[in-house]
Design an enzyme around this catalytic site. Structure first.
Site, PDB file in Angstrom:
ATOM      1  N   ARG A 118       0.969  -1.569   0.369  1.00  0.00           N
ATOM      2  CA  ARG A 118      -0.141  -0.139   0.165  1.00  0.00           C
ATOM      3  C   ARG A 118       1.106   1.650  -0.063  1.00  0.00           C
ATOM      4  O   ARG A 118       1.757   1.072   0.681  1.00  0.00           O
ATOM      5  CB  ARG A 118      -1.101   0.253   0.689  1.00  0.00           C
ATOM      6  CG  ARG A 118      -2.164   1.123   1.492  1.00  0.00           C
ATOM      7  CD  ARG A 118      -2.951   1.236   2.719  1.00  0.00           C
ATOM      8  NE  ARG A 118      -3.208  -0.040   2.869  1.00  0.00           N
ATOM      9  CZ  ARG A 118      -3.848  -0.611   3.933  1.00  0.00           C
ATOM     10  NH1 ARG A 118      -3.397   0.074   4.341  1.00  0.00           N
ATOM     11  NH2 ARG A 118      -4.696  -1.751   3.766  1.00  0.00           N
TER      12      ARG A 118
ATOM     13  N   ARG B 239      -1.442   7.052   9.381  1.00  0.00           N
ATOM     14  CA  ARG B 239      -1.674   6.421   7.680  1.00  0.00           C
ATOM     15  C   ARG B 239      -1.585   7.205   6.617  1.00  0.00           C
ATOM     16  O   ARG B 239      -1.205   8.775   7.411  1.00  0.00           O
ATOM     17  CB  ARG B 239      -2.335   4.991   8.196  1.00  0.00           C
ATOM     18  CG  ARG B 239      -2.390   3.992   8.984  1.00  0.00           C
ATOM     19  CD  ARG B 239      -3.084   2.895   8.714  1.00  0.00           C
ATOM     20  NE  ARG B 239      -2.736   2.228   9.531  1.00  0.00           N
ATOM     21  CZ  ARG B 239      -3.396   0.249   9.094  1.00  0.00           C
ATOM     22  NH1 ARG B 239      -4.033   0.493   8.122  1.00  0.00           N
ATOM     23  NH2 ARG B 239      -2.998   0.088  10.077  1.00  0.00           N
TER      24      ARG B 239
ATOM     25  N   LYS C 294      -3.433   1.692  15.561  1.00  0.00           N
ATOM     26  CA  LYS C 294      -3.429   2.662  13.652  1.00  0.00           C
ATOM     27  C   LYS C 294      -4.195   3.835  14.262  1.00  0.00           C
ATOM     28  O   LYS C 294      -4.821   4.612  14.888  1.00  0.00           O
ATOM     29  CB  LYS C 294      -4.019   1.755  12.552  1.00  0.00           C
ATOM     30  CG  LYS C 294      -5.408   1.790  12.426  1.00  0.00           C
ATOM     31  CD  LYS C 294      -6.808   0.973  11.773  1.00  0.00           C
ATOM     32  CE  LYS C 294      -6.710  -0.093  12.144  1.00  0.00           C
ATOM     33  NZ  LYS C 294      -7.120  -0.880  10.575  1.00  0.00           N
TER      34      LYS C 294
ATOM     35  N   LYS D  27      -5.560   7.411  11.935  1.00  0.00           N
ATOM     36  CA  LYS D  27      -5.798   8.045  10.231  1.00  0.00           C
ATOM     37  C   LYS D  27      -7.243   9.401  10.254  1.00  0.00           C
ATOM     38  O   LYS D  27      -7.283   9.857  11.533  1.00  0.00           O
ATOM     39  CB  LYS D  27      -6.764   7.007  10.003  1.00  0.00           C
ATOM     40  CG  LYS D  27      -6.533   5.378   9.598  1.00  0.00           C
ATOM     41  CD  LYS D  27      -7.714   4.495   9.190  1.00  0.00           C
ATOM     42  CE  LYS D  27      -7.220   3.230   9.629  1.00  0.00           C
ATOM     43  NZ  LYS D  27      -8.323   2.153   8.372  1.00  0.00           N
TER      44      LYS D  27
ATOM     45  N   CYS E 139     -14.812  -4.052  -0.647  1.00  0.00           N
ATOM     46  CA  CYS E 139     -13.730  -3.319   0.403  1.00  0.00           C
ATOM     47  C   CYS E 139     -13.166  -5.109  -0.238  1.00  0.00           C
ATOM     48  O   CYS E 139     -13.575  -5.656  -1.021  1.00  0.00           O
ATOM     49  CB  CYS E 139     -12.856  -4.045   2.395  1.00  0.00           C
ATOM     50  SG  CYS E 139     -13.606  -5.258   2.764  1.00  0.00           S
TER      51      CYS E 139
ATOM     52  N   CYS F   9      -7.626 -11.164   1.431  1.00  0.00           N
ATOM     53  CA  CYS F   9      -7.773 -10.576   2.575  1.00  0.00           C
ATOM     54  C   CYS F   9      -7.933 -11.925   3.915  1.00  0.00           C
ATOM     55  O   CYS F   9      -8.727 -12.715   3.838  1.00  0.00           O
ATOM     56  CB  CYS F   9      -8.489  -9.847   3.213  1.00  0.00           C
ATOM     57  SG  CYS F   9      -8.770  -9.284   4.821  1.00  0.00           S
TER      58      CYS F   9
ATOM     59  N   CYS G 299     -15.631  -8.136   6.785  1.00  0.00           N
ATOM     60  CA  CYS G 299     -15.456  -8.849   7.976  1.00  0.00           C
ATOM     61  C   CYS G 299     -15.799  -7.742   8.686  1.00  0.00           C
ATOM     62  O   CYS G 299     -16.081  -6.405   8.318  1.00  0.00           O
ATOM     63  CB  CYS G 299     -13.862  -9.164   8.392  1.00  0.00           C
ATOM     64  SG  CYS G 299     -12.813  -7.947   8.521  1.00  0.00           S
TER      65      CYS G 299
ATOM     66  N   CYS H 203     -12.865  -1.572   6.631  1.00  0.00           N
ATOM     67  CA  CYS H 203     -12.380  -0.980   5.642  1.00  0.00           C
ATOM     68  C   CYS H 203     -12.912   0.005   4.849  1.00  0.00           C
ATOM     69  O   CYS H 203     -12.786   0.795   4.173  1.00  0.00           O
ATOM     70  CB  CYS H 203     -11.642  -2.221   5.140  1.00  0.00           C
ATOM     71  SG  CYS H 203     -10.099  -2.427   5.796  1.00  0.00           S
TER      72      CYS H 203
END
Length: 1534
Positions: A1022, A1091, A1162, A1164, A1389, A1395, A1434, A1438
Site C-alpha cells: 500500500r 497512515r 492505527k 487515521k 473492501c 484478505c 469482516c 475498511c
C-alpha cells in the site's frame, strides 16, 4: 531359625515371599543396595515366593535410570510387583506414582541420606494416591512390610513403606519371619485373583480412568459413602515393640476398630448381587486393622494408625515424624523428675496416608493441652510443616477444646544432644506464647566422618575420561563431575545434566566478566612493569577465539607471574579463565529415559556451545530383553532432528581414532554437541574383554553405528554425515534417506525448496502426509511418554494457537505430543491412536474451518472407521450470540459438537465432555477452556505433575515493536530466505509499518494443499499518497509495478491510495524500490502509526483544493516516522550496498514523535471540504473540516476526533464511533493539532488490549472534555468555537466538471476500486493510454486524484486536448457513467481471495447483489437516486460500512449481518437489522423496503432517515449505543 540384623534384609525377605517380581533399585549394577544382597542370596538358594508358587523374578535397575518404568510391564501382566529402593527415586518418579497408585504395587524405601534422612521425599508425594506406612524399629520393618503387601493385595492399591534404616532401634537383631504367619496375613485367594487379571492399559502417563475398587454387596455399595466404623474402647495395651525400656503406663489409651477381628459386618444369608465401589480411606483402615489383628494374635505386637505412649494424665506430648524415635523415648524414660518433659507422651504415625485424623483424638489422654510437632523435613516450600498442618486440621475437626500445637523443624539429633533438644522444645512449648517453627538440632546434618559413602563413577567409563584428558588437558572442564566442590549440593544433584548445564551458563558469564576485567586492566597503570599490558591487550582482542586465546594464555600468565603486583595477583587467581575451556557434561544412558531426558533437551534447545558425552551401557545381547515400557530414546536421532547440534556415535573398543576425531570436532563445533559413547556392560566390574566382545557385535550388526553428523558440513564443502562403520540401523537410515532426498531435490530443483523444506504446518498431500507423520512419529517414539496427538481446524488462528499451546503443555507433563492441522493428518492412522485431542473453531454457518473440512467429511462419511481403542477429547470455539435467531442456535459450536458425537458413534472413548468455548464469556473462549483443560489432564493421568515450567507470556504487538530496533526486526533476513514464500510472524506485524501485508490466495488453498504445496503466499503493498494525488508519470509507474511485480491489477483504496496484490516475496524489494523511483513511498501506509492522510478531491474548485491538499501533505510529512529502517531494508542497492534515497529528508534514526513502541493502534487523519464529505470525515481518528474564508481561500479547520470503524462481531465492548467536535483551529495550526491529539493517544491509549486501543476508546475512557483539555495543554492554546459548515453528500460526482481555471475534470466510476482489464472492459489499458497522453501533452498540469470512495478523477485537463482525451475514454469505454445511483454509491473492501480476515465475499459479490436489486430500483423509479450501500467481508470496517444507509458485513461465507439507518452525509452510524442472512433473505428484505421507500418517503428524505422514521430501526446517537435497541434481539436460548 536365623536372625536378621538390618531393615533392608527384613524388608527384602518379605518382599521376596510376597511378590512375583521384585524390582531391585541399586546405585549401580556393580554395587549392592541394602536389599539386593539379600535378594541375590534368596534367589541363589532357589527360594520360592508364597504368592508365585515359584522363584520370584528379581530385576536389578540402576537408580538413575527411571526405575519405576520397570514396574509397568509386570504389574499390567497381573504380576504382584514390589520395589526395593531409597527415597531418592520418589520425587523424580511422580509421573509414575499417580498411575501406579491404582495397582497393588508395594514400594519399600529407606529414607535418605542415611544417618540424617530427609523426610520431605515422603511428604512431597503424600498426595499421589498411595497408602503410606511407616516403621521405626527393625521388628516393625518386618511387620509393616508384611502389612504393606497384605494391604496392597486386599485393596488393589499401591503402598509405600518407608523407614529410617539408620535409626538406633534398627540395630536390634530379630528372628526370620514366620512363613505361616505370612501365609495367614496375605490373602492368597485375592492374590490369585489379581494374578489372573491383566490390565489393558498401555499408556505410561495418561490416566485412562483406572481406579482400585472393591466388590461389595450392592446394598453396601449404595450406603452412605465414607461412613466410619464405630470405634470401641478396649483396655490399654503395650505399644508395639516399645522404643525404650519403658512400657506404656496403665492409663494410656488404645483404639481398635470394631472390624479388627475380620468378621463380616452382616449376618444376612440371602444372596445379593455384587457391585464395585472405589477403595476408600475407611476401607484401607478396616483392612489394616484386620491385618494388624492377625499379627497381634500371633505375636502379641499391636499396631494402629496412630500410636501414643506415655502417662494417661500427660499434659504435653511430642509428635515425632522423621526423627529417631528411640533416642527421644529413651531420654524421656530416663529423665530426672526436674525435667519439663519427664511426663510427656510420645505420638507417632504408623499409617501416614490416608491421614485418619478422626482416629487420633481418641488415642490421646484428655488431659493433653500442648503438643510439639517435630518434623525432620528439609527443603520446606511452605512456612508450616506438612505434619503440623495435618494435625491442626485433625484436632480442629474433632470438636471441643483442642490442644495448643507448636511446630518445630528438626535437625540432626544424637544421643548426646537429645537432652538439650528436648529442653529447648519444652521451654518454648510450655511458654505463654510459643514460637512456631523453631529449629532444633543441627540442620546441616552429622559431621563429615558420619556421612555415607559417595557415588562413584564406574571404572570402565574411565576409558572415555582418559581420551578427554588426553585431547583437552587443562582446557577440559566437566561441569557435573562427581565429587566436585559444590557447597550444599548433593552429588546426585550436581551430577545431573540440569545442574551441569546451569553451572556452565554461569561459568560462561563468569568468563565474560573476566574478559572485561582483563580489558580494563590492560589500560590501567596498576602493574609494576609494562610487560603485562601488551600481552593482556593481545589476549583481550582474541579472548573469544579459542585457538588464539589458548596460544597466548601461557605467555600472559608468565608475564603476570613475574610482575608481582596486586593487579597481577588478582588476575592470576582466575588464571584458568585465560584458556578457552572445553565445556563438557558427562552422562549415562539414564539420560535417554523419560525422566532423565530433560537436561539433554535443555542443552539442545538452548543452542549453547556445550558438549555432552553420553555413555550407553546397554549390551547388544540384552537389547531384546529390555522392557519395552522403558521407552529408551535414541538421543542421536533426537539431537539430529533438532538440526542445530553436532552428533557423533563412537565406541572406544571399536575405533579409538574415531573417538578422537569426534571429540575434537565436537569441541570445535559452535553449538551443542552430543558424543554418544558405547560401553556395554552388565555390571560396572565387567572385564574389558567382555566389553570388547559386546562392542564388536553391536557395531558389526549395526546396532551401534559409528558416525559423525555436522549439520553445517555443507557450508564447508563437506558432507553432513560421515559413516565410520559398515552398517547403520534402520531408524538412522530412514532419517538420512529422508534428509538426503530432501536436500538433493532442493539442490536439483530450487523452485521446490519452499515447499519441501516448509514447516510441518504447511499443507501436504496424502502421500506426503503419510511420510511426514511416519518420520515424525519415529522421532517421537523415543522422545517422551504416552502419545497425545492434537489436531486443529482454525480459520483465524485461535484454535491453532490453542492446540499448539495444549501440545506444549502436554509435552511439559511428559506426554509425547504431535500437533498438526486436521487436514494434514493421515486418516488411516486414526484407529491406531491412543489419545487424540481435536480443537476446532466454527466457520461459516456452523461449518468446519477450511483446514479441517476434508478431515471432517472423511470421518462423517466413513463406514469402516473403528475407534474402539481410541481415547479422544474435543474442544470447540464459537460464539453463542453469533446466530441470534432461535432456529439458528444449532450452529453454535456445531463442528465440535458434531465431531464429538460422531467419534462416540464410531466407538471412541471420550476423555471429557465436549468443551465449549464461548466468545460471550468474560474471557471469551478461554473461560470454557480453563475449565476443560484440567479435566483432560486428569483423564490422561498427568494432572498432578509438579515442577511444570512457567509459560512465557504471549508475545504482543507491543513486544514485537519494542524489540524491533525501530521496525527492523528480521525482515531483511526473511527476505533472503528462499526456502519459503512467507516471512516470520513477528515480521509480518512489522512489515505493516513499511506498507505491506503478507497474504495468501485463499482461492488456491485447497488445490495447493492437494498438490503438497505451501499456501500461495504473496504480499499486498500500500502506498502512502497524501490527498490521493498522483501525476500521469506516477500512474504509469504504479501500473508497471502491478503488471511486472504484482497480479496485474491495482486497487484504489477507500483511503485514497494505490494498493498492489500478489507481489511474491522475491519481488517485494524491487517493487518497493520501483515505488521509491516514482517519488512515492509506502512507509507508514499501515501499522500502528499515522497512515495516509486523506483529502477531498473537489474537482470544481482547483485552487481551493490545492490549498487544502497542501495541508494534507504537510500533516503527512510532519507525522512521518523517522526510522531509517525503511531505507536500509528496501532501498539499499544490492550491487554497491549503498543506500539511496531519491526523495525525502535527511536520515535520522530515532523517533521523536512515536518513540520505540509507536502508537497503540492505527491512526487515521482525513480532510473533508464541504459540501462534500467524500472522505467520511466522521469515521477517522482525526477529521478536519475545511473552512473557507470570506476571500475564498482556506482559513482553517473544524477538528473532529475519536472516529473509528473497527468492530468485533458480538463483542459489545467494541463499537464504531463518529468523531467528536473539538473546535476550530487556524490553517497554520492544523498539523500541530493533529500531532498533539496523536501524542495524547500515544501516551494514554490501551496497549494491552488491541481491541480497545483505538483513539475512540481512549476518548470515551477519559471523557471528551478531559481529552480535549489535555490536547489544549500540549498545544498551548484552546480550540475556538467551531465554524459553520454544511455537508450535502458523501459520494463522488461522476462525469465532466470545469473549475474556475477553465480546466476539466472527469470522475471515472471504478467499481470497488479495482483497476484491471477484462474481455469486456479494457479499463487498465485505457488508463495507461490516457496517462501517457496527459504526460506528453497538456503542459504537464494533468493529474490523477484517487477518491475516498475508490473512484478516480482525471484532473486539470486543458481544453485544447480535451477532444483527444474524450476519444481515448470512449475507445476504452471509460466514459460510461450511466449506472444506477445505487451502484454509483456503493463501495466494498477486497475480502476474498487475498484478505486473511475475510469471513465472506465483498468486492466480488457486491456488484452481483446490486444487479439483482436494480430491477426493483428501476420499477420503483429510483434509478437516479443515491442510496449509500457498502459491503465488507469482516467487521473491521475498511469500506466504512457503519456509516452507510444500508450495509452488509460478512459473518460467514455467504452470510451477512444487515445494518440500516446510517446518515447519507456520513454523520450517523447505522444499527443491526438482521443477523447472518444470506442472499435470498437479503433480497426478500430489500425489495419490499425499496418499494416502500419510493412510495412513502418525504421530500428530500434519504433512505437512512426513512428507515428510522418508518420504525425499521432505532437511531444510533453515539457509538456507545450502537449495540442497543437493535431490530433483532439476540437470544441466549439453545
Amino acid at each position: 531359625m536365623g536372625s536378621i540384623s538390618t531393615a533392608g534384609e527384613a524388608v527384602a525377605r518379605i518382599a521376596y515371599l510376597s511378590s512375583d517380581v521384585v524390582v531391585s533399585v541399586q546405585p549401580s549394577l556393580a554395587s549392592d543396595s541394602e536389599y539386593s544382597s539379600c535378594l541375590h542370596a534368596l534367589g541363589k538358594d532357589k527360594g520360592e515366593s508364597l504368592v508365585a508358587k515359584a522363584q520370584p523374578e528379581v530385576t536389578p535397575v540402576r537408580q538413575n535410570a527411571d526405575p519405576l518404568l520397570s514396574v509397568f510391564q509386570s504389574v499390567r501382566a497381573g504380576k504382584l510387583t514390589s520395589v526395593t529402593a531409597t527415597s531418592s527415586i520418589l520425587v523424580k518418579s511422580i509421573p509414575h506414582l499417580y498411575k501406579l497408585a491404582q495397582y497393588p504395587v508395594v514400594i519399600h524405601v529407606s529414607v535418605q541420606p542415611t544417618g540424617f534422612p530427609d523426610f520431605s521425599d515422603i511428604t512431597s508425594i503424600r498426595q499421589c494416591g498411595f497408602t503410606f506406612l511407616q516403621s521405626e524399629t527393625l521388628q516393625q520393618s518386618q511387620d509393616i512390610a508384611l502389612t504393606a503387601h497384605a494391604l496392597a493385595i486386599k485393596t488393589g492399591k499401591g503402598v509405600i513403606h518407608f523407614f529410617d534404616s539408620g535409626a538406633i532401634a534398627m540395630s536390634k537383631h530379630i528372628s526370620h519371619e514366620d512363613k505361616d504367619l505370612v501365609k495367614r496375613v496375605l490373602d492368597l485367594d485375592a492374590a490369585a485373583a489379581i494374578q489372573h487379571t491383566k490390565s489393558e492399559e498401555k499408556t505410561l502417563y495418561a490416566d485412562d480412568g483406572r481406579t482400585a475398587t472393591l466388590s461389595v454387596a450392592r446394598s453396601q455399595a449404595t450406603a452412605t459413602k465414607g461412613a466410619p466404623a464405630a470405634p470401641i474402647t478396649s483396655p490399654p495395651t503395650p505399644g508395639p515393640d516399645r522404643l525404650s525400656t519403658r512400657a506404656s503406663s496403665s492409663g494410656s489409651s488404645h483404639r481398635e476398630s470394631s472390624t479388627a477381628s475380620g468378621q463380616s459386618v452382616s449376618s444376612a444369608t440371602t444372596v445379593e448381587s455384587l457391585a464395585s465401589k472405589p477403595v476408600s480411606s475407611d476401607d484401607i483402615y478396616r483392612f489394616a486393622t484386620q491385618i494388624w489383628a492377625s499379627i497381634k494374635e500371633a505375636t502379641g505386637r499391636s499396631y494402629d494408625a496412630f500410636e501414643y505412649t506415655g502417662p494417661a494424665n500427660a499434659e504435653a506430648a511430642i509428635f515425632l515424624f522423621g526423627a529417631d524415635t528411640a533416642i527421644f523415648a529413651g531420654e524421656i524414660d530416663t529423665a530426672d523428675e526436674s525435667e519439663a518433659y519427664t511426663k510427656a507422651g510420645v505420638i507417632t504415625a504408623r499409617l501416614y496416608r490416608p491421614w485418619l485424623g478422626a482416629s487420633l483424638a481418641p488415642q490421646l489422654p484428655q488431659t493433653i493441652r500442648k503438643i510439639a510437632v517435630l518434623e525432620q523435613v528439609r527443603r520446606k516450600t511452605t512456612k508450616w510443616g506438612p505434619l503440623l498442618m495435618d494435625l491442626l486440621m485433625s484436632l480442629k475437626s474433632s470438636g471441643g477444646a483442642s490442644p495448643t500445637v507448636v511446630g518445630y523443624q528438626l535437625g540432626y539429633i544424637s544421643d548426646k544432644t537429645v537432652q538439650q533438644a528436648l529442653r529447648g522444645v519444652f521451654q518454648n512449648l510450655l511458654s505463654e506464647s510459643p514460637v512456631q517453627n523453631l529449629q532444633i538440632g543441627n540442620l546441616e546434618g552429622p559431621s563429615a566422618d558420619e556421612k555415607p559413602a559417595k557415588l562413584q563413577q564406574p571404572a570402565l567409563e574411565n576409558a572415555y575420561m582418559k581420551v578427554l584428558d588426553q585431547v583437552f588437558g587443562d582446557r577440559l572442564h566437566i561441569a557435573n563431575q562427581l565429587h566436585s566442590e559444590n557447597t550444599g549440593i548433593s552429588n546426585e544433584i550436581s551430577s545431573s545434566p540440569e545442574y551441569g548445564f546451569g553451572s556452565l551458563l554461569a561459568r560462561k558469564e563468569h568468563r565474560l566478566r573476566f574478559v572485561d576485567e582483563v580489558r580494563t586492566a590492560s589500560k590501567s597503570k596498576d602493574f609494576v612493569t609494562n610487560a603485562p599490558l601488551e600481552w593482556l591487550s593481545k589476549w583481550a582482542i582474541d579472548a573469544e577465539n579459542g585457538d588464539k586465546a589458548n596460544s597466548l594464555a601461557p605467555e600472559v600468565i608468565s608475564r603476570l607471574s613475574t610482575d608481582g603486583s596486586s593487579a597481577a595477583g588478582k588476575l592470576l587467581s582466575s588464571k584458568q579463565l585465560f584458556f578457552r575451556e572445553s565445556p563438557w557434561l558427562i552422562g549415562s544412558d539414564a539420560w535417554a529415559y523419560d525422566l532423565g531426558n530433560s537436561g539433554v533437551h535443555h542443552v539442545l534447545a538452548s543452542g549453547e556451545n556445550i558438549n555432552m558425552l553420553i555413555v550407553d551401557s546397554t549390551p547388544y545381547s540384552e537389547r531384546a530383553a529390555a522392557d519395552a515400557a522403558r521407552r529408551k530414546k535414541d538421543i542421536g536421532l533426537y539431537a539430529m532432528n533438532f538440526g542445530n547440534a553436532y552428533v557423533s556415535s563412537v565406541a572406544v573398543y571399536s575405533s579409538y581414532t574415531q573417538v578422537l576425531e569426534a571429540m575434537i570436532e565436537a569441541d570445535k563445533f559452535d553449538g551443542p554437541s552430543v558424543v554418544l559413547a558405547y560401553l556395554p556392560y552388565e555390571k560396572e566390574n565387567d572385564t574389558p574383554l567382555t566389553v570388547l566382545q559386546e562392542t564388536k557385535k553391536a557395531v558389526d550388526l549395526g546396532y551401534w553405528p559409528l558416525y559423525r553428523w555436522d549439520p553445517r558440513g555443507d557450508e564447508k564443502g563437506e558432507p553432513n554425515f560421515q559413516l565410520d562403520s559398515e552398517r547403520i540401523k534402520k531408524e538412522l537410515e530412514e532419517f538420512l534417506r529422508r534428509d538426503n532426498y530432501m536436500s538433493q531435490v532442493m539442490k536439483r530443483h530450487p523452485e521446490f525448496s519452499a515447499n519441501l523444506s516448509g514447516s510441518y504446518g504447511t499443507e501436504v498431500r496424502q502421500l506426503q502426509k503419510r511420510k511426514a507423520k511416519d518420520a515424525y512419529g519415529k522421532l517421537l517414539d523415543g522422545l517422551a511418554g504416552d502419545p497425545m496427538t492434537v489436531l486443529f481446524a482454525s480459520d483465524n488462528g485461535n484454535a491453532e494457537n490453542l492446540a499448539k499451546r495444549l501440545a506444549n503443555r502436554g509435552k511439559a507433563r511428559g506426554l509425547k505430543t504431535m500437533c498438526i492441522a486436521m487436514d494434514d493428518y493421515p486418516l488411516e492412522d486414526f484407529a491406531n491412536e491412543q489419545n487424540i485431542v481435536m480443537i476446532t473453531s466454527t466457520a461459516g454457518q456452523g461449518e468446519f474451518p477450511q483446514n479441517g473440512r476434508t478431515f471432517w467429511e472423511a470421518v462423517r462419511d466413513s463406514t469402516d472407521l473403528d475407534l474402539a481403542t481410541v481415547n479422544f477429547a474435543v474442544f470447540a470455539l464459537g460464539d453463542s450470540h453469533y446466530w441470534p435467531r432461535k432456529e439458528d442456535k444449532i450452529y453454535y459450536n456445531k463442528p465440535g459438537k458434531d465431531l464429538h458425537t460422531r467419534l462416540i458413534t464410531l466407538g471412541g472413548t471420550a476423555l471429557t465432555d465436549c468443551g465449549l468455548g464461548d466468545d460471550q464469556d468474560p474471557d471469551a473462549y478461554q473461560t470454557g477452556y480453563a475449565e476443560w483443560e484440567p479435566m483432560l489432564w486428569q483423564a490422561l493421568g498427568v494432572d498432578k505433575v509438579e515442577g511444570l515450567p512457567d509459560e512465557p507470556p504471549p508475545i504482543t504487538n507491543e513486544d514485537i515493536k519494542i524489540a524491533s530496533n525501530f521496525l527492523r526486526g528480521t525482515i531483511e533476513e526473511g527476505l533472503q530466505d528462499t526456502s519459503t514464500g512467507a516471512i516470520a510472524a513477528s515480521d509480518q506485524q512489522l512489515t505493516k509499518f513499511h506498507g505491506t501485508y503478507m497474504q495468501d490466495d485463499r482461492d488456491l488453498r485447497d488445490e495447493r494443499k492437494a498438490q503438497g504445496l505451501e499456501p500461495a503466499y504473496s504480499f499486498m503493498i500500500r502506498c502512502r499518497l497524501p490527498g490521493g494525488v498522483a501525476t500521469p508519470s506516477q500512474w504509469l509507474q504504479m501500473d508497471a509495478i502491478s503488471t511486472n511485480l504484482g497480479n496485474e491489477t491495482m486497487k484504489l483504496t477507500t483511503r485514497q491510495t494505490f494498493q498492489f496484490h500478489g507481489v511474491v516475496k522475491g519481488k517485494l524489494k524491487p517493487a518497493m524500490q520501483a515505488i521509491n523511483k516514482a517519488l512515492m513511498t509506502t512507509i507508514a501506509a499501515c501499522g500502528d502509526i499515522n497512515r495516509n492522510v486523506m483529502c477531498s478531491s473537489l474537482p470544481q474548485h482547483s485552487q481551493y483544493h490545492s490549498e487544502v491538499h497542501a495541508v494534507s501533505k504537510r500533516i503527512s510529512d510532519h507525522l512521518l516516522p523517522s526510522t531509517t529502517a525503511y531505507h536500509e531494508i528496501w532501498l539499499e542497492d544490492d550491487e554497491t550496498k549503498e543506500k539511496r534515497k531519491v526523495a525525502g529528508d535527511a536520515i535520522v534514526d530515532h523517533e521523536p514523535l512515536y518513540g520505540p513502541t509507536y502508537l497503540p493502534r492505527k491512526f487515521k487523519i482525513t480532510i473533508a471540504i464541504p459540501p462534500h464529505n467524500d472522505t467520511d470525515v466522521y469515521a477517522h481518528d482525526v477529521g478536519l473540516i475545511a473552512i473557507k474564508g470570506a476571500d475564498g481561500h482556506l482559513e482553517g479547520f473544524n477538528v473532529l476526533a475519536g472516529g473509528g470503524m473497527g468492530v468485533t462481531h458480538n463483542n459489545k465492548k467494541t463499537y464504531p464511533r463518529t468523531g467528536s467536535m473539538f473546535g476550530y483551529v487556524p490553517v497554520d495550526k492544523a498539523h500541530l493539532a493533529c500531532e498533539k491529539i496523536m501524542l495524547v493517544q500515544r501516551d494514554n491509549g490501551d496497549r494491552k488490549n488491541r481491541k480497545h486501543a483505538r483513539l475512540k476508546y481512549t476518548i470515551d475512557d477519559m471523557g471528551v472534555d478531559v481529552f480535549r483539555g489535555t490536547v489544549e495543554e500540549l498545544l498551548g492554546f484552546k480550540f475556538e468555537e467551531p465554524k459553520a459548515f454544511q455537508f450535502e453528500s458523501n459520494i463522488d460526482t461522476f462525469g465532466w466538471q470545469k473549475d474556475e481555471n477553465e480546466l476539466n475534470h472527469f470522475t471515472f466510476f471504478i467499481e470497488n476500486g479495482r483497476i484491471e482489464d477484462t474481455a469486456d472492459f479494457p479499463m487498465k489499458t485505457g488508463l495507461i493510454e490516457i496517462a501517457k497522453f496527459c504526460r506528453d501533452n497538456g503542459n504537464n498540469k494533468a493529474e490523477f486524484r484517487l477518491t475516498g470512495n475508490q473512484h478516480l478523477i482525471l484532473s486539470n485537463v486543458a481544453s485544447d486536448v480535451l477532444p483527444q482525451v474524450k476519444d481515448l475514454m470512449q475507445k476504452y469505454k471509460l466514459d460510461a457513467t450511466n449506472f444506477s445511483g445505487l451502484r454509483l454509491s456503493s463501495s466494498a473492501c477486497v475480502a476474498f481471495p487475498t484478505c486473511g480476515l475475510a469471513m465472506a465475499e465483498s468486492e466480488r459479490y457486491l456488484p452481483e447483489l446490486i444487479t439483482k436489486l436494480e430491477g426493483t430500483i428501476e420499477e420503483a423509479g429510483l434509478r437516479q437516486d443515491s442510496i449509500v450501500m457498502r459491503m465488507t467481508g469482516c467487521p473491521n470496517g475498511c469500506a466504512r460500512p457503519w456509516l452507510a444507509e444500508v450495509a452488509f458485513v460478512g459473518k460467514a461465507y455467504g452470510a451477512y449481518n444487515m445494518y440500516l439507518g446510517g446518515g447519507y452525509h456520513g454523520n450517523r452510524l447505522n444499527k443491526l437489522y438482521r443477523s447472518s442472512i444470506k442472499e435470498d433473505e437479503i433480497l426478500d428484505i430489500m425489495k419490499p423496503l425499496i418499494k416502500q421507500y419510493a412510495q412513502e418517503r418525504q421530500q428530500g428524505e434519504r433512505f437512512g432517515d426513512f428507515v428510522i422514521r418508518a420504525g425499521y430501526i432505532k437511531e444510533t446517537t453515539h457509538g456507545t449505543n450502537f449495540h442497543e435497541n437493535t431490530a433483532e434481539v439476540e437470544s441466549d436460548e439453545e
